[in-house]
Design a protein around this motif. Structure first.
Motif, mmCIF file in Angstrom:
data_model
loop_
_atom_site.group_PDB
_atom_site.id
_atom_site.type_symbol
_atom_site.label_atom_id
_atom_site.label_comp_id
_atom_site.label_asym_id
_atom_site.label_seq_id
_atom_site.Cartn_x
_atom_site.Cartn_y
_atom_site.Cartn_z
ATOM 1 N N ARG A 165 0.867 -1.180 0.000
ATOM 2 C CA ARG A 165 0.000 0.000 0.000
ATOM 3 C C ARG A 165 0.902 1.228 0.000
ATOM 4 O O ARG A 165 1.998 1.192 0.568
ATOM 5 N N CYS A 166 0.445 2.299 -0.609
ATOM 6 C CA CYS A 166 1.273 3.507 -0.679
ATOM 7 C C CYS A 166 1.524 4.022 0.734
ATOM 8 O O CYS A 166 0.586 4.256 1.493
ATOM 9 N N VAL A 167 2.798 4.190 1.093
ATOM 10 C CA VAL A 167 3.125 4.644 2.457
ATOM 11 C C VAL A 167 2.684 6.081 2.706
ATOM 12 O O VAL A 167 2.617 6.523 3.843
ATOM 13 N N TYR A 168 2.423 6.813 1.621
ATOM 14 C CA TYR A 168 1.982 8.202 1.791
ATOM 15 C C TYR A 168 0.462 8.306 1.767
ATOM 16 O O TYR A 168 -0.089 9.406 1.750
ATOM 17 N N GLY A 169 -0.208 7.176 1.728
ATOM 18 C CA GLY A 169 -1.667 7.166 1.754
ATOM 19 C C GLY A 169 -2.301 7.594 0.438
ATOM 20 O O GLY A 169 -3.487 7.875 0.392
ATOM 21 N N ARG B 79 -3.888 7.217 -3.265
ATOM 22 C CA ARG B 79 -4.748 6.172 -3.812
ATOM 23 C C ARG B 79 -4.255 5.711 -5.179
ATOM 24 O O ARG B 79 -4.901 5.953 -6.190
ATOM 25 N N HIS B 80 -3.091 5.101 -5.204
ATOM 26 C CA HIS B 80 -2.663 4.509 -6.469
ATOM 27 C C HIS B 80 -2.080 3.134 -6.184
ATOM 28 O O HIS B 80 -1.792 2.784 -5.040
ATOM 29 N N ARG B 81 -1.985 2.375 -7.269
ATOM 30 C CA ARG B 81 -1.397 1.046 -7.116
ATOM 31 C C ARG B 81 0.105 1.173 -7.031
ATOM 32 O O ARG B 81 0.710 1.968 -7.744
ATOM 33 N N ARG C 206 5.600 7.763 -10.204
ATOM 34 C CA ARG C 206 5.990 9.062 -9.633
ATOM 35 C C ARG C 206 6.005 9.042 -8.112
ATOM 36 O O ARG C 206 5.853 10.062 -7.465
ATOM 37 N N CYS C 207 6.110 7.885 -7.522
ATOM 38 C CA CYS C 207 6.130 7.745 -6.069
ATOM 39 C C CYS C 207 7.259 6.763 -5.748
ATOM 40 O O CYS C 207 7.830 6.160 -6.651
ATOM 41 N N ASP C 208 7.595 6.611 -4.472
ATOM 42 C CA ASP C 208 8.610 5.599 -4.167
ATOM 43 C C ASP C 208 8.026 4.485 -3.307
ATOM 44 O O ASP C 208 8.738 3.803 -2.590
ATOM 45 N N CYS C 209 6.704 4.319 -3.375
ATOM 46 C CA CYS C 209 6.051 3.291 -2.565
ATOM 47 C C CYS C 209 6.167 1.904 -3.209
ATOM 48 O O CYS C 209 6.600 1.771 -4.330
ATOM 49 N N GLY C 210 5.737 0.894 -2.470
ATOM 50 C CA GLY C 210 5.810 -0.484 -2.961
ATOM 51 C C GLY C 210 6.758 -1.288 -2.091
ATOM 52 O O GLY C 210 7.458 -0.736 -1.234
#
Ligand SMILES: [Zn+2]
Ligand SMILES: [Zn+2]
Length: 237
Positions: free
Chosen positions: A51-55, A57-59, A64-68
């Motif tokens: 889940r995106c650590v920044y909350g 709403r994307h997969r 453009r994020c560093d989540c995963g």
């Protein structure tokens, strides 16, 4: 112009290696792992989706994020990372990378994973560990665990402040919904440890045991039929 990453279609899901802390929920009912860096606040199950650590709403893994989830490509890279003081008590996980992933030079950032193997270091006293006990810190709702031997687990039991003081590996695997192989003792190669015959603690989950039981049942049925045939043959002759 829209930039696209080159696409890969591997025949089997990639394998990766990472460090994590084993965790158990505050009520002692759910087990999992907490990452050692960015995603540490969001513990994950043995099979889980990032889940995106920044909350947002994307997969994951969003471009453009560093989540995963993150992992390294090789066991050696993870082992090198485990030398750092802050990771000495972490466990080394072998994971199957599932879903979308972005490949980097040293590792991957990805959507889903299955934790297959957890390699656990020795108890602080130096003995072979047989379970996990409260490490003395945690995240909201989760206690971080550390590997302990049976003797140290017993000692903690006598001074327990929590509903439980320690869980053995089998119980941890059961709480996590299994299957998960826990290799105790911290020696790097499973092959080597297997050959010595003592460094590997095989923890089999309920589904695995059930599968084995039905296999045994099938063999027993077959044996029964063979015996019946011999018995029947005996009567004829
Ligand atoms: Zn994100
Ligand atoms: Zn110990």
């Amino acid at each position: 112009m829209r930039l696209r990453l080159p696409e890969e279609r591997p025949a089997s899901p990639p394998v990766g290696f990472k460090l994590a802390h084993p965790v158990i929920s505050h009520d002692g009912k759910r087990a999992g792992f907490a990452g050692v860096s960015l995603g540490g606040a969001l513990p994950y199950g043995f099979v889980d989706e990032a889940r995106c650590v920044y909350g947002r709403r994307h997969r994951c893994p969003a471009l453009r994020c560093d989540c995963g989830f993150y992992c390294l490509h090789t066991f050696d890279q993870a082992l090198a990372l485990a030398c750092a003081s802050e990771y000495r008590r972490a466990v080394l996980l072998e994971v199957t990378v599932l879903g979308a992933y972005i490949r980097f030079e040293r590792g991957m950032r990805y959507e889903r994973q299955r934790v297959r193997v957890a390699r656990v270091g020795a108890c602080a006293c130096g003995r072979m560990p047989s379970g996990f006990a409260d490490a003395g810190w945690g995240r909201t709702g989760w206690r971080v665990l550390t590997a302990v031997c049976a003797e140290c687990a017993d000692r903690r039991g006598r001074t327990a402040f929590a509903p439980w003081a320690a869980v053995n590996f089998a119980e941890f695997v059961r709480c996590g919904g299994g299957p998960l192989r826990i290799v105790a003792g911290g020696e790097p190669e499973a092959g080597e440890a297997d050959a010595k015959g003592e460094a590997v603690t095989e923890v089999r989950s309920v589904p695995e045991l059930a599968a084995e039981a039905s296999l045994m049942q099938a063999r027993l049925d077959w044996l029964q039929r063979q015996l019946a045939r011999f018995a029947g043959g005996g009567k004829v002759s």
